[in-house]
Design an enzyme around this catalytic site. Structure first.
Site, PDB file in Angstrom:
ATOM      1  N   CYS A 160      25.847   5.854  11.354  1.00 14.87           N
ATOM      2  CA  CYS A 160      25.346   7.116  11.174  1.00 14.87           C
ATOM      3  C   CYS A 160      25.682   7.994  12.093  1.00 14.87           C
ATOM      4  O   CYS A 160      25.410   9.386  12.033  1.00 14.87           O
ATOM      5  CB  CYS A 160      24.005   7.038  11.181  1.00 14.87           C
ATOM      6  SG  CYS A 160      23.301   5.724   9.963  1.00 14.87           S
TER       7      CYS A 160
ATOM      8  N   GLU B  60      29.878   5.320   6.073  1.00 18.49           N
ATOM      9  CA  GLU B  60      29.767   3.821   6.373  1.00 18.49           C
ATOM     10  C   GLU B  60      29.643   3.224   5.000  1.00 18.49           C
ATOM     11  O   GLU B  60      29.138   1.963   5.042  1.00 18.49           O
ATOM     12  CB  GLU B  60      28.620   3.447   7.426  1.00 18.49           C
ATOM     13  CG  GLU B  60      27.270   3.846   6.998  1.00 18.49           C
ATOM     14  CD  GLU B  60      26.489   3.530   8.199  1.00 18.49           C
ATOM     15  OE1 GLU B  60      26.146   2.468   8.199  1.00 18.49           O
ATOM     16  OE2 GLU B  60      25.611   4.575   8.420  1.00 18.49           O
TER      17      GLU B  60
ATOM     18  N   ASN C 197      17.461   7.960   3.230  1.00 16.49           N
ATOM     19  CA  ASN C 197      18.471   7.950   4.149  1.00 16.49           C
ATOM     20  C   ASN C 197      20.001   8.019   3.747  1.00 16.49           C
ATOM     21  O   ASN C 197      20.352   7.259   2.595  1.00 16.49           O
ATOM     22  CB  ASN C 197      18.272   6.482   4.883  1.00 16.49           C
ATOM     23  CG  ASN C 197      19.207   6.282   6.175  1.00 16.49           C
ATOM     24  OD1 ASN C 197      20.028   7.434   6.706  1.00 16.49           O
ATOM     25  ND2 ASN C 197      19.338   5.314   6.774  1.00 16.49           N
TER      26      ASN C 197
ATOM     27  N   ASP D 292       0.822  -1.284  -0.225  1.00 12.19           N
ATOM     28  CA  ASP D 292      -0.036  -0.039   0.107  1.00 12.19           C
ATOM     29  C   ASP D 292       0.862   1.276  -0.154  1.00 12.19           C
ATOM     30  O   ASP D 292       1.741   1.415   0.974  1.00 12.19           O
ATOM     31  CB  ASP D 292      -0.862  -0.132   1.145  1.00 12.19           C
ATOM     32  CG  ASP D 292      -1.610   1.217   1.500  1.00 12.19           C
ATOM     33  OD1 ASP D 292      -1.743   2.138   0.443  1.00 12.19           O
ATOM     34  OD2 ASP D 292      -2.614   1.089   2.332  1.00 12.19           O
TER      35      ASP D 292
ATOM     36  N   THR E 124      13.921   2.832   2.403  1.00 13.65           N
ATOM     37  CA  THR E 124      14.488   3.619   3.181  1.00 13.65           C
ATOM     38  C   THR E 124      16.005   3.833   2.473  1.00 13.65           C
ATOM     39  O   THR E 124      16.956   4.305   3.450  1.00 13.65           O
ATOM     40  CB  THR E 124      14.694   3.183   4.659  1.00 13.65           C
ATOM     41  OG1 THR E 124      15.429   2.309   4.862  1.00 13.65           O
ATOM     42  CG2 THR E 124      13.168   3.192   5.127  1.00 13.65           C
TER      43      THR E 124
ATOM     44  N   HIS F  26      18.627  12.195  13.799  1.00 17.92           N
ATOM     45  CA  HIS F  26      19.174  11.187  12.797  1.00 17.92           C
ATOM     46  C   HIS F  26      17.839  10.985  12.142  1.00 17.92           C
ATOM     47  O   HIS F  26      16.797  10.453  12.730  1.00 17.92           O
ATOM     48  CB  HIS F  26      19.975  10.317  13.176  1.00 17.92           C
ATOM     49  CG  HIS F  26      20.194   9.049  12.375  1.00 17.92           C
ATOM     50  ND1 HIS F  26      20.577   9.352  10.919  1.00 17.92           N
ATOM     51  CD2 HIS F  26      19.944   7.717  12.380  1.00 17.92           C
ATOM     52  CE1 HIS F  26      20.891   8.299  10.356  1.00 17.92           C
ATOM     53  NE2 HIS F  26      20.129   7.253  11.228  1.00 17.92           N
TER      54      HIS F  26
ATOM     55  N   SER G  93      24.155   3.281  14.483  1.00 17.44           N
ATOM     56  CA  SER G  93      24.022   1.913  14.684  1.00 17.44           C
ATOM     57  C   SER G  93      25.312   1.164  15.470  1.00 17.44           C
ATOM     58  O   SER G  93      26.308   1.512  14.895  1.00 17.44           O
ATOM     59  CB  SER G  93      23.410   0.885  13.632  1.00 17.44           C
ATOM     60  OG  SER G  93      22.112   1.283  13.425  1.00 17.44           O
TER      61      SER G  93
ATOM     62  N   LYS H  17       8.512   9.832  15.906  1.00 17.31           N
ATOM     63  CA  LYS H  17       8.116   9.122  17.239  1.00 17.31           C
ATOM     64  C   LYS H  17       9.256   9.588  18.410  1.00 17.31           C
ATOM     65  O   LYS H  17       8.630   9.587  19.387  1.00 17.31           O
ATOM     66  CB  LYS H  17       8.486   7.677  17.110  1.00 17.31           C
ATOM     67  CG  LYS H  17       7.318   6.767  16.312  1.00 17.31           C
ATOM     68  CD  LYS H  17       7.729   5.363  16.279  1.00 17.31           C
ATOM     69  CE  LYS H  17       6.599   4.827  15.295  1.00 17.31           C
ATOM     70  NZ  LYS H  17       6.829   3.137  15.303  1.00 17.31           N
TER      71      LYS H  17
HETATM   72  N1  CAA Z   1      -1.091   2.811   5.675  1.00 18.64           N
HETATM   73  C1  CAA Z   1      -0.194   3.589   6.730  1.00 18.64           C
HETATM   74  N2  CAA Z   1       0.693   3.162   7.538  1.00 18.64           N
HETATM   75  C2  CAA Z   1       1.000   1.837   7.495  1.00 18.64           C
HETATM   76  C3  CAA Z   1       0.401   0.923   6.585  1.00 18.64           C
HETATM   77  C4  CAA Z   1      -0.747   1.482   5.537  1.00 18.64           C
HETATM   78  N3  CAA Z   1      -1.140   0.748   4.735  1.00 18.64           N
HETATM   79  N4  CAA Z   1       0.854  -0.123   6.755  1.00 18.64           N
HETATM   80  C5  CAA Z   1       1.799  -0.214   7.799  1.00 18.64           C
HETATM   81  N5  CAA Z   1       1.831   1.223   8.089  1.00 18.64           N
HETATM   82  C6  CAA Z   1       2.585   1.669   9.167  1.00 18.64           C
HETATM   83  C7  CAA Z   1       2.917   0.720  10.210  1.00 18.64           C
HETATM   84  O1  CAA Z   1       1.934   0.752  11.122  1.00 18.64           O
HETATM   85  C8  CAA Z   1       4.215   1.389  10.699  1.00 18.64           C
HETATM   86  O2  CAA Z   1       4.174   2.511  11.689  1.00 18.64           O
HETATM   87  P1  CAA Z   1       4.204   2.577  13.276  1.00 18.64           P
HETATM   88  O3  CAA Z   1       5.966   2.329  13.370  1.00 18.64           O
HETATM   89  O4  CAA Z   1       3.865   3.878  13.682  1.00 18.64           O
HETATM   90  O5  CAA Z   1       3.600   1.440  13.763  1.00 18.64           O
HETATM   91  C9  CAA Z   1       4.987   1.773   9.477  1.00 18.64           C
HETATM   92  O6  CAA Z   1       4.200   1.628   8.527  1.00 18.64           O
HETATM   93  C10 CAA Z   1       6.288   0.804   9.253  1.00 18.64           C
HETATM   94  O7  CAA Z   1       5.702  -0.503   9.022  1.00 18.64           O
HETATM   95  P2  CAA Z   1       6.102  -1.983   9.704  1.00 18.64           P
HETATM   96  O8  CAA Z   1       6.380  -1.624  11.182  1.00 18.64           O
HETATM   97  O9  CAA Z   1       5.359  -3.074   9.142  1.00 18.64           O
HETATM   98  O10 CAA Z   1       7.701  -1.961   9.430  1.00 18.64           O
HETATM   99  P3  CAA Z   1       8.482  -2.178   7.916  1.00 18.64           P
HETATM  100  O11 CAA Z   1       8.252  -3.279   7.308  1.00 18.64           O
HETATM  101  O12 CAA Z   1       8.155  -0.924   7.004  1.00 18.64           O
HETATM  102  O13 CAA Z   1       9.971  -2.072   8.342  1.00 18.64           O
HETATM  103  C11 CAA Z   1      11.940  -1.167   9.231  1.00 18.64           C
HETATM  104  C12 CAA Z   1      10.285  -0.641   9.110  1.00 18.64           C
HETATM  105  C13 CAA Z   1      12.180  -2.293   9.959  1.00 18.64           C
HETATM  106  C14 CAA Z   1      12.419   0.043  10.292  1.00 18.64           C
HETATM  107  C15 CAA Z   1      12.389  -1.092   7.961  1.00 18.64           C
HETATM  108  O14 CAA Z   1      12.311   0.044   7.133  1.00 18.64           O
HETATM  109  C16 CAA Z   1      13.821  -1.405   8.039  1.00 18.64           C
HETATM  110  O15 CAA Z   1      14.428  -2.502   8.466  1.00 18.64           O
HETATM  111  N6  CAA Z   1      14.516  -0.183   7.825  1.00 18.64           N
HETATM  112  C17 CAA Z   1      16.204  -0.220   8.107  1.00 18.64           C
HETATM  113  C18 CAA Z   1      16.667  -0.200   9.464  1.00 18.64           C
HETATM  114  C19 CAA Z   1      16.375   1.262  10.191  1.00 18.64           C
HETATM  115  O16 CAA Z   1      16.065   2.089   9.328  1.00 18.64           O
HETATM  116  N7  CAA Z   1      16.527   1.313  11.264  1.00 18.64           N
HETATM  117  C20 CAA Z   1      16.422   2.661  12.054  1.00 18.64           C
HETATM  118  C21 CAA Z   1      17.245   2.537  13.500  1.00 18.64           C
HETATM  119  S1  CAA Z   1      18.828   2.347  12.813  1.00 18.64           S
HETATM  120  C22 CAA Z   1      19.322   3.765  12.511  1.00 18.64           C
HETATM  121  O17 CAA Z   1      18.863   4.844  12.697  1.00 18.64           O
HETATM  122  C23 CAA Z   1      20.647   3.732  11.543  1.00 18.64           C
HETATM  123  C24 CAA Z   1      20.496   3.727  10.257  1.00 18.64           C
HETATM  124  O18 CAA Z   1      20.523   4.881   9.548  1.00 18.64           O
HETATM  125  C25 CAA Z   1      20.312   2.497   9.578  1.00 18.64           C
END
Ligand code: CAA
Length: 392
Positions: free
Chosen positions: A111, A79, A276, A29, A152, A233, A309, A242
């Site tokens: 980062c 990195e 990112n 979606d 991302t 970040h 990280s 959040k």
């Molecule tokens: N409409 C609106 N929102 C929706 C939706 C829809 N149809 N379907 C899902 N969402 C929302 C979810 O509710 C969720 O929101 P909340 O967090 O508010 O609950 C959001 O979309 C994300 O959905 P998921 O929780 O299902 O997660 P995802 O599968 O998209 O994965 C993630 C999220 C795990 C962070 C993934 O993007 C990822 O692995 N990213 C890389 C790691 C990362 O960025 N980590 C951040 C911290 S580490 C860091 O900061 C260092 C760095 O730069 C990497």
């Protein structure tokens, strides 16, 4: 003596992928990406653009010939390095024509690297007040096709000139850092993409924010009421939102809560269109805030939360100096709209292309006319970079 950021430059890659298109191709979606992650577009770098060309381009956009004579250090935080031994900063030093008696090196902690680099720059200027230090944060974030991190990804570089009597922001000398030995995101030498414990990484980001902020408050006895904005970040803007919500406690005035929320929205505008860029992401957020919030005034304090990280986090603040607005741009969002759009299949080919070397370890590249600097060939395992106008 005030020390801080005198100039900020930014460069991103020439191609852009719309996340609406990615969502359709991945059967997701689109609102999951636009509302769930707060992302709209990603910058996509071809083989001829890497951390060196992006870093050099960002730097060239701010440096005068006089700056190049005064720079005593070039620090590249990344990195996504291109060599285990030679620092990308040395290539950038050469491409920019910085005076030879400078120290150039690379620095790494996911980062967080650029924040450590800025502090080292600050320390150097404190003992050499006429010196200028060029800090570059340059990264290409690649998670891989059909991974959870795919939406991302991104590519870009920030260049910051650290000097005494800075014209944009000064450091307040109030940093609090925190280190935790965890495995939330890492990339071993043998892998071109990272290993990620996605949900765990988001929890660590938020928990180090909470605990570093609590320690900062304890040490400096400061409240959020003193800040006009908090920059975070930005692995993806929703996580930072959040984070902001965790800081907006009931004790804060309604006016302060709405100011911080509005200013947060200005700080994510560039990242929403770039994705990112790892260690540069926090500073892209800062630049976005400064260039999209004309109500900011000199003397106001901005808080910054850095997270890398592995993990290292830091909370610190900077103050806007008189006349800062004269050293910023107002056309960057329009410039981002001049990137060339790519379809999902093109993105998959461009972003994940690997150089195919012949038996001598060489490859010649083409199609880099739109770049300021380019990786034009690999000659017997040596990366060869040029300013594109020199090649014409
Ligand atoms: N409409 C609106 N929102 C929706 C939706 C829809 N149809 N379907 C899902 N969402 C929302 C979810 O509710 C969720 O929101 P909340 O967090 O508010 O609950 C959001 O979309 C994300 O959905 P998921 O929780 O299902 O997660 P995802 O599968 O998209 O994965 C993630 C999220 C795990 C962070 C993934 O993007 C990822 O692995 N990213 C890389 C790691 C990362 O960025 N980590 C951040 C911290 S580490 C860091 O900061 C260092 C760095 O730069 C990497």
């Amino acid at each position: 003596m005030k020390i801080g950021i005198d100039k900020i430059g930014f460069a991103t890659s020439q191609f852009v992928l719309k996340l609406q298109d990615l969502a359709v191709a991945r059967n997701i979606d689109p609102e999951k990406l636009s509302k769930g992650l707060l992302l709209k577009e990603l910058s996509i770098a071809p083989l001829t653009e890497d951390i060196v060309t992006l870093g050099a381009t960002a730097s060239q956009s701010i440096l005068t010939e006089a700056d190049k004579q005064d720079i005593e250090m070039v620090i590249l935080a990344t990195e996504s390095g291109i060599d285990q031994s030679k620092a990308g900063a040395v290539f950038i030093h050469g491409l920019l024509g910085i005076q030879p008696f400078a120290r150039s090196f690379e620095i790494k902690e996911a980062c967080y690297g650029a924040t450590a680099a800025l502090d080292y720059a600050r320390l150097h200027v404190a003992s050499h007040p006429n010196a200028k230090v060029l800090v570059i944060a340059s990264d290409i974030a690649k998670y891989g096709i059909e991974t959870s991190g795919e939406p991302t990804q991104g590519a870009g570089a920030l260049a910051m000139l650290v000097t005494s009597n800075p014209r944009i922001l000064s450091f307040n000398g109030d940093a609090v850092a925190q280190t935790r030995d965890i495995m939330d995101f890492w990339r071993p030498n043998y892998s071109t993409t990272p290993f990620v414990n996605g949900v765990y990484s988001t929890k660590q980001y938020l928990d180090t924010l909470k605990t570093t902020w609590a320690e900062y408050q304890k040490r400096f006895n400061r409240s959020l009421e003193e800040f006009s904005a908090v920059c975070f970040h930005l692995p993806y803007p929703k996580l930072a939102l959040k984070g902001l919500q965790k800081l907006l406690t009931k004790e804060l005035s309604e006016e302060k809560r709405s100011q911080l929320t509005y200013n947060f929205e200005q700080s994510i505008r560039y990242s929403q269109k770039v994705g990112n860029i790892y260690t540069g992401s926090l500073y892209l957020g800062l630049l976005s805030l400064l260039e999209n919030q004309p109500q900011l005034v000199a003397g106001e304090k901005i808080a910054l939360f850095s997270y890398g990280s592995g993990a290292v986090a830091e909370f610190f603040s900077m103050t806007l100096v008189e006349g800062f607005e004269k050293h910023l741009r107002t056309d960057r969002l329009q410039e981002l709209d001049t990137r060339t759009p790519v379809r999902v299949a093109e993105y998959e080919d461009l972003f994940f292309a690997e150089a195919i070397l012949d038996e001598t370890g060489s490859a010649i590249f083409s199609n880099y006319d739109n770049q300021t600097y380019a990786l034009t060939e690999i000659r017997e395992h040596e990366r060869v970079y040029h300013a594109v106008e020199d090649q014409a």
